[in-house]
Scaffold this motif. Structure first.
Motif, PDB file in Angstrom:
ATOM      1  N   SER A 113      83.865 -76.046 -35.226  1.00  0.00           N
ATOM      2  CA  SER A 113      84.603 -74.799 -35.446  1.00  0.00           C
ATOM      3  C   SER A 113      83.708 -73.566 -35.474  1.00  0.00           C
ATOM      4  CB  SER A 113      85.389 -74.890 -36.764  1.00  0.00           C
ATOM      5  OG  SER A 113      84.506 -75.118 -37.858  1.00  0.00           O
ATOM      6  N   ASN A 114      82.422 -73.760 -35.705  1.00  0.00           N
ATOM      7  CA  ASN A 114      81.507 -72.611 -35.797  1.00  0.00           C
ATOM      8  C   ASN A 114      80.893 -72.240 -34.452  1.00  0.00           C
ATOM      9  OD1 ASN A 114      80.084 -75.057 -35.793  1.00  0.00           O
ATOM     10  ND2 ASN A 114      78.298 -74.126 -36.780  1.00  0.00           N
ATOM     11  N   LEU A 115      81.311 -72.925 -33.377  1.00  0.00           N
ATOM     12  CA  LEU A 115      80.758 -72.651 -32.059  1.00  0.00           C
ATOM     13  C   LEU A 115      81.820 -72.059 -31.142  1.00  0.00           C
ATOM     14  CD1 LEU A 115      78.716 -75.944 -31.429  1.00  0.00           C
ATOM     15  CD2 LEU A 115      77.881 -73.789 -32.388  1.00  0.00           C
ATOM     16  N   SER A 116      81.357 -71.215 -30.241  1.00  0.00           N
ATOM     17  CA  SER A 116      82.208 -70.694 -29.175  1.00  0.00           C
ATOM     18  C   SER A 116      81.683 -71.249 -27.857  1.00  0.00           C
ATOM     19  CB  SER A 116      82.160 -69.164 -29.159  1.00  0.00           C
ATOM     20  OG  SER A 116      82.884 -68.662 -28.051  1.00  0.00           O
ATOM     21  N   ILE A 117      82.565 -71.841 -27.068  1.00  0.00           N
ATOM     22  CA  ILE A 117      82.148 -72.575 -25.872  1.00  0.00           C
ATOM     23  C   ILE A 117      82.713 -71.925 -24.611  1.00  0.00           C
ATOM     24  CG2 ILE A 117      82.095 -74.813 -24.719  1.00  0.00           C
ATOM     25  CD1 ILE A 117      80.639 -74.652 -27.475  1.00  0.00           C
ATOM     26  N   ILE A 118      81.844 -71.739 -23.636  1.00  0.00           N
ATOM     27  CA  ILE A 118      82.249 -71.273 -22.307  1.00  0.00           C
ATOM     28  C   ILE A 118      81.883 -72.363 -21.308  1.00  0.00           C
ATOM     29  CG2 ILE A 118      82.099 -69.417 -20.599  1.00  0.00           C
ATOM     30  CD1 ILE A 118      80.714 -67.707 -22.717  1.00  0.00           C
ATOM     31  N   GLU A 119      82.801 -72.684 -20.397  1.00  0.00           N
ATOM     32  CA  GLU A 119      82.516 -73.677 -19.369  1.00  0.00           C
ATOM     33  C   GLU A 119      82.790 -73.093 -17.995  1.00  0.00           C
ATOM     34  OE1 GLU A 119      83.676 -77.911 -20.392  1.00  0.00           O
ATOM     35  OE2 GLU A 119      84.879 -76.823 -21.893  1.00  0.00           O
ATOM     36  N   ALA A 120      81.958 -73.475 -17.048  1.00  0.00           N
ATOM     37  CA  ALA A 120      82.153 -73.086 -15.652  1.00  0.00           C
ATOM     38  C   ALA A 120      81.955 -74.322 -14.795  1.00  0.00           C
ATOM     39  CB  ALA A 120      81.177 -71.991 -15.241  1.00  0.00           C
ATOM     40  N   GLU A 121      82.777 -74.447 -13.771  1.00  0.00           N
ATOM     41  CA  GLU A 121      82.731 -75.631 -12.917  1.00  0.00           C
ATOM     42  C   GLU A 121      82.460 -75.227 -11.481  1.00  0.00           C
ATOM     43  OE1 GLU A 121      85.731 -79.225 -11.463  1.00  0.00           O
ATOM     44  OE2 GLU A 121      86.059 -78.223 -13.386  1.00  0.00           O
ATOM     45  N   VAL A 122      81.564 -75.959 -10.833  1.00  0.00           N
ATOM     46  CA  VAL A 122      81.254 -75.729  -9.423  1.00  0.00           C
ATOM     47  C   VAL A 122      81.275 -77.072  -8.694  1.00  0.00           C
ATOM     48  CG1 VAL A 122      79.521 -74.995  -7.746  1.00  0.00           C
ATOM     49  CG2 VAL A 122      79.834 -73.693  -9.865  1.00  0.00           C
ATOM     50  N   VAL A 123      82.118 -77.163  -7.682  1.00  0.00           N
ATOM     51  CA  VAL A 123      82.117 -78.322  -6.787  1.00  0.00           C
ATOM     52  C   VAL A 123      81.653 -77.823  -5.426  1.00  0.00           C
ATOM     53  CG1 VAL A 123      83.463 -80.148  -5.711  1.00  0.00           C
ATOM     54  CG2 VAL A 123      83.987 -79.444  -8.059  1.00  0.00           C
ATOM     55  N   LEU A 124      80.463 -78.234  -5.029  1.00  0.00           N
ATOM     56  CA  LEU A 124      79.884 -77.754  -3.779  1.00  0.00           C
ATOM     57  C   LEU A 124      80.633 -78.343  -2.588  1.00  0.00           C
ATOM     58  CD1 LEU A 124      76.136 -78.114  -4.783  1.00  0.00           C
ATOM     59  CD2 LEU A 124      77.492 -76.013  -4.730  1.00  0.00           C
ATOM     60  N   THR A 125      80.870 -77.509  -1.577  1.00  0.00           N
ATOM     61  CA  THR A 125      81.670 -77.907  -0.414  1.00  0.00           C
ATOM     62  C   THR A 125      80.850 -78.104   0.846  1.00  0.00           C
ATOM     63  OG1 THR A 125      82.068 -75.622   0.266  1.00  0.00           O
ATOM     64  CG2 THR A 125      83.599 -76.583  -1.356  1.00  0.00           C
ATOM     65  N   GLY A 126      79.616 -77.591   0.858  1.00  0.00           N
ATOM     66  CA  GLY A 126      78.821 -77.601   2.079  1.00  0.00           C
ATOM     67  C   GLY A 126      78.952 -76.325   2.881  1.00  0.00           C
ATOM     68  N   ASP A 127      79.911 -75.487   2.501  1.00  0.00           N
ATOM     69  CA  ASP A 127      80.063 -74.170   3.134  1.00  0.00           C
ATOM     70  C   ASP A 127      79.153 -73.197   2.389  1.00  0.00           C
ATOM     71  OD1 ASP A 127      81.164 -71.373   3.270  1.00  0.00           O
ATOM     72  OD2 ASP A 127      82.557 -72.316   4.669  1.00  0.00           O
ATOM     73  N   ARG A 128      78.141 -72.693   3.062  1.00  0.00           N
ATOM     74  CA  ARG A 128      77.100 -71.899   2.403  1.00  0.00           C
ATOM     75  C   ARG A 128      77.668 -70.672   1.700  1.00  0.00           C
ATOM     76  NH1 ARG A 128      71.224 -70.365   4.994  1.00  0.00           N
ATOM     77  NH2 ARG A 128      70.477 -69.046   3.286  1.00  0.00           N
ATOM     78  N   THR A 129      78.533 -69.948   2.367  1.00  0.00           N
ATOM     79  CA  THR A 129      79.087 -68.720   1.782  1.00  0.00           C
ATOM     80  C   THR A 129      79.944 -69.034   0.567  1.00  0.00           C
ATOM     81  OG1 THR A 129      79.073 -67.644   3.940  1.00  0.00           O
ATOM     82  CG2 THR A 129      80.472 -66.671   2.239  1.00  0.00           C
ATOM     83  N   ARG A 130      80.809 -70.040   0.720  1.00  0.00           N
ATOM     84  CA  ARG A 130      81.711 -70.401  -0.380  1.00  0.00           C
ATOM     85  C   ARG A 130      80.923 -70.936  -1.574  1.00  0.00           C
ATOM     86  NH1 ARG A 130      86.413 -74.487   1.087  1.00  0.00           N
ATOM     87  NH2 ARG A 130      86.772 -72.785   2.580  1.00  0.00           N
ATOM     88  N   ASP A 131      79.921 -71.774  -1.321  1.00  0.00           N
ATOM     89  CA  ASP A 131      79.147 -72.334  -2.425  1.00  0.00           C
ATOM     90  C   ASP A 131      78.348 -71.259  -3.149  1.00  0.00           C
ATOM     91  OD1 ASP A 131      80.124 -74.818  -1.827  1.00  0.00           O
ATOM     92  OD2 ASP A 131      78.358 -75.486  -0.718  1.00  0.00           O
ATOM     93  N   CYS A 132      77.788 -70.330  -2.407  1.00  0.00           N
ATOM     94  CA  CYS A 132      77.047 -69.226  -3.029  1.00  0.00           C
ATOM     95  C   CYS A 132      77.970 -68.415  -3.929  1.00  0.00           C
ATOM     96  CB  CYS A 132      76.428 -68.349  -1.948  1.00  0.00           C
ATOM     97  SG  CYS A 132      75.538 -66.916  -2.599  1.00  0.00           S
ATOM     98  N   ALA A 133      79.172 -68.118  -3.444  1.00  0.00           N
ATOM     99  CA  ALA A 133      80.136 -67.334  -4.230  1.00  0.00           C
ATOM    100  C   ALA A 133      80.535 -68.090  -5.496  1.00  0.00           C
ATOM    101  CB  ALA A 133      81.360 -67.015  -3.377  1.00  0.00           C
ATOM    102  N   SER A 134      80.710 -69.414  -5.390  1.00  0.00           N
ATOM    103  CA  SER A 134      81.081 -70.220  -6.559  1.00  0.00           C
ATOM    104  C   SER A 134      79.989 -70.204  -7.624  1.00  0.00           C
ATOM    105  CB  SER A 134      81.361 -71.668  -6.144  1.00  0.00           C
ATOM    106  OG  SER A 134      82.481 -71.752  -5.289  1.00  0.00           O
ATOM    107  N   LEU A 135      78.744 -70.294  -7.182  1.00  0.00           N
ATOM    108  CA  LEU A 135      77.627 -70.286  -8.126  1.00  0.00           C
ATOM    109  C   LEU A 135      77.462 -68.923  -8.789  1.00  0.00           C
ATOM    110  CD1 LEU A 135      75.200 -72.400  -5.949  1.00  0.00           C
ATOM    111  CD2 LEU A 135      75.978 -73.047  -8.241  1.00  0.00           C
ATOM    112  N   VAL A 136      77.683 -67.849  -8.038  1.00  0.00           N
ATOM    113  CA  VAL A 136      77.606 -66.504  -8.603  1.00  0.00           C
ATOM    114  C   VAL A 136      78.704 -66.315  -9.646  1.00  0.00           C
ATOM    115  CG1 VAL A 136      77.871 -64.045  -8.110  1.00  0.00           C
ATOM    116  CG2 VAL A 136      76.464 -65.475  -6.607  1.00  0.00           C
ATOM    117  N   ARG A 137      79.926 -66.755  -9.331  1.00  0.00           N
ATOM    118  CA  ARG A 137      81.030 -66.642 -10.294  1.00  0.00           C
ATOM    119  C   ARG A 137      80.727 -67.433 -11.559  1.00  0.00           C
ATOM    120  NH1 ARG A 137      84.316 -67.153  -5.691  1.00  0.00           N
ATOM    121  NH2 ARG A 137      84.597 -69.378  -6.128  1.00  0.00           N
TER     122      ARG A 137
END
Length: 387
Positions: free
Chosen positions: A30-54
């Protein structure tokens, strides 16, 4: 404290699941605040870069960000360097990492010391030259260097893994925190599971996890030929990508040994299907030739089934916590494995193995997360001091 977790890779991958379970345990506090982000790489360079930046932007307000790494989940070859750089440059928070599957050859520095001190006659100048090039040009080694330079702490699950890193990382940045054992609430009885799986009249030996060379599948196939006909072997898992030829050879070996009809290969299992096989098993067998930390060992510990494993350093570490908890066979031969199985089968029963049960309690995810939390706090305190 606000903790960020980056989950990268297929949700079905054991390493991605490892990170999610840690985050889930963190959310219980209860004393922690948690943020999660998920990235599933697709092999598309532009899309994967955008996912990692987000993902980096999503986690940007955390006090500490924890991510997982092995040689494949961040992409193949040089791609992983690009992905790591994209994320790390965009994420301003202090980073900590859990390193998985640690298999690195000796560094060029180590080999040079051995060569010039004449500590080993087997090291040739050509070997030293290859090691220098490898340290400068191998994407896997450069990725490790990049991660260690950017991360405040690197967690490993065993002392053996820390030893393997000792000539590639400053040991004060490496911390051993054991692989957690998750808590299970299994809703099916042993007899129900065995009946549902059609294994009620058999002695069930199970080797858990992805099928690839080095896990001992061949050894177990050959041992099965020497065991009573009522013994069935379950390979609980699918074929690891890129190891299809190995699997075909494995099944050919089973045909040659006359035991193909006594082997069940399950493919990918859902959590409920996995738990059926776990509780239906008489003896868990982990005949690894070598391993890093083993998620499958932790899974077996979670159900307190009897375990037989090859005598490798990681297994010895468990037995230091509770002597004799995991039975071992010493020589890596079919004969040694067969004899060990024959000796253990009469001792298997429906009850939890009390020594394995001790490990499950000692290494509970709650206890192991407490160790992570202490380290997160230390990283945060140091970052505030230098801010």
């Amino acid at each position: 404290m606000q903790i960020g977790y980056l989950h990268i890779g297929s949700p079905e991958h054991g390493i991605a699941r490892y990170g999610r379970l840690l985050a889930s345990e963190a959310r219980r506090r209860s004393n922690l605040s948690i943020i999660e982000a998920e990235v599933v790489l697709t092999g598309d360079r532009t899309r994967d870069c955008a996912s990692l930046v987000r993902a980096a932007q999503t986690l940007g307000s955390a006090n500490v960000v924890h991510f997982q790494y092995n040689r494949s989940i961040w992409g193949d070859g040089w791609t992983q360097l690009r992905h790591l750089d994209t994320f790390m440059r965009r994420c301003p928070c202090p980073l900590v990492v859990t390193l998985h599957d640690i298999f690195y050859p000796p560094s060029s520095v180590t080999l040079a010391q051995r060569y010039f001190s004449k500590a080993s006659d087997s090291i040739r100048l050509r070997d030293l030259g290859k090691a220098v090039l490898r340290d400068r040009l191998s994407p896997q080694i450069l990725a490790l260097q990049h991660i260690m330079a950017r991360s405040r702490l690197a967690f490993v699950c065993t002392q053996e893994e820390a030893r393997r890193l000792s000539d590639r990382a400053l040991m004060q940045t490496v911390q051993v925190i054991p692989h957690f054992v998750e808590t299970r609430s299994i809703q099916i009885t042993r007899s129900e599971a065995r009946q549902a799986l059609g294994l009620a009249d058999n002695t069930v030996i199970t080797l858990l996890g992805f099928i690839y060379s080095g896990k001992g599948h061949q050894l177990l196939v050959q041992a099965l030929a020497q065991l009573p006909p009522t013994v069935r072997v379950v390979f609980a898992g699918g074929v690891s990508s890129g190891h299809e030829a190995f699997y075909q050879d494995l099944m050919a070996l089973a045909e040659k040994e006359g035991v193909r009809d006594r082997i069940r290969v399950t493919g990918y299992l859902s959590e409920s299907e996995l738990e059926q096989y776990l509780v239906a098993t008489d003896l868990a067998v982990c005949p690894f030739r070598q391993t890093s930390a083993s998620g499958s060992l932790s899974t077996w510990i979670s159900v307190a089934r009897p375990i037989l494993a090859s005598n490798i350093p990681q297994v010895a570490e468990y037995n230091e916590l509770k002597p004799g908890a995991i039975k071992t066979f010493d020589s890596y031969t079919v004969e040694a494995l067969t004899t060990a199985i024959q000796n253990l089968i009469p001792l298997c029963n429906e009850s939890d193995d009390p020594k394995v049960l001790f490990l499950s309690q000692h290494l509970s995810i709650s206890s192991v997360f407490d160790q992570h939390l202490q380290s997160y706090g230390s990283v945060l305190a140091k970052s505030l001091q230098t801010a």
